[in-house]
Design a protein around this motif. Structure first.
Motif, short mmCIF file in Angstrom:
data_model
loop_
_atom_site.label_atom_id
_atom_site.label_comp_id
_atom_site.label_asym_id
_atom_site.label_seq_id
_atom_site.Cartn_x
_atom_site.Cartn_y
_atom_site.Cartn_z
N VAL A 142 0.83 -1.20 0.00
CA VAL A 142 0.00 0.00 0.00
C VAL A 142 0.87 1.25 0.00
O VAL A 142 0.57 2.22 -0.70
CB VAL A 142 -0.95 -0.02 1.22
CG1 VAL A 142 -1.61 1.34 1.44
CG2 VAL A 142 -2.01 -1.09 1.05
N LEU A 143 1.94 1.23 0.78
CA LEU A 143 2.78 2.42 0.90
C LEU A 143 3.69 2.65 -0.28
O LEU A 143 4.07 3.79 -0.56
CB LEU A 143 3.62 2.33 2.18
CG LEU A 143 2.86 2.40 3.50
CD1 LEU A 143 3.80 2.20 4.67
CD2 LEU A 143 2.11 3.72 3.62
N SER A 144 4.06 1.60 -1.00
CA SER A 144 5.10 1.77 -2.02
C SER A 144 4.60 1.68 -3.45
O SER A 144 5.26 2.17 -4.35
CB SER A 144 6.18 0.72 -1.83
OG SER A 144 5.68 -0.55 -2.16
N GLU A 145 3.48 1.02 -3.69
CA GLU A 145 2.98 0.78 -5.05
C GLU A 145 4.03 0.09 -5.92
O GLU A 145 4.17 0.37 -7.10
CB GLU A 145 2.52 2.09 -5.69
CG GLU A 145 1.39 2.78 -4.94
CD GLU A 145 1.03 4.12 -5.53
OE1 GLU A 145 1.56 4.49 -6.59
OE2 GLU A 145 0.20 4.81 -4.92
N ALA A 146 4.79 -0.81 -5.33
CA ALA A 146 5.85 -1.53 -6.04
C ALA A 146 5.26 -2.77 -6.71
O ALA A 146 4.18 -3.23 -6.35
CB ALA A 146 6.94 -1.95 -5.06
N PRO A 147 6.00 -3.33 -7.68
CA PRO A 147 5.53 -4.57 -8.32
C PRO A 147 5.52 -5.73 -7.33
O PRO A 147 6.09 -5.66 -6.24
CB PRO A 147 6.54 -4.80 -9.44
CG PRO A 147 7.69 -3.92 -9.16
CD PRO A 147 7.22 -2.83 -8.26
#
Length: 111
Positions: free
Chosen positions: A23-28
């Motif tokens: 949620v915090l990073s929007e990483a793959p």
């Protein structure tokens, strides 16, 4: 603690931290998945050897304080550097640091 309860709790911790990082990073997905794997395994080890952790943390000698300071400094530098890459990478790096400590405690069972 029963093994099934320990593993269930470890899975909740790992998936919960991975969800927070996602949620915090929007990483793959793959870096976020590594957070869940590392923290689940670490939590299971810590819970399995929680009495050994308590016994070992009660020891205070000059050499243990020096090792703690060196380990903390290296961990802080590496963690802050990895966090500059991305949040999942930094969180996984911190988890691997804790995993190494958990493996050491599990290997050095206090009699």
């Amino acid at each position: 603690m029963r093994r099934s309860l320990r593993y269930a709790l470890a899975l909740v911790v790992g998936v919960g931290l991975a969800a927070l990082v996602a949620v915090l990073s929007e990483a793959p997905g793959l870096p976020v998945l590594s957070v869940a794997v590392v923290y689940s395994a670490t939590t299971a080890l810590v819970l399995a050897h929680r009495d050994d952790w308590a016994t070992l943390s009660g020891r205070t000698t000059e050499s243990s304080r020096t090792l703690g300071a060196v380990g903390g400094g290296v961990g802080a530098f590496a963690g802050s550097t990895l966090l500059q890459v991305s949040l999942p990478v930094g969180a996984t790096g911190l988890g691997l640091y804790l995993f190494g400590m958990a493996l050491t405690v599990a290997d050095c069972r206090v009699g």
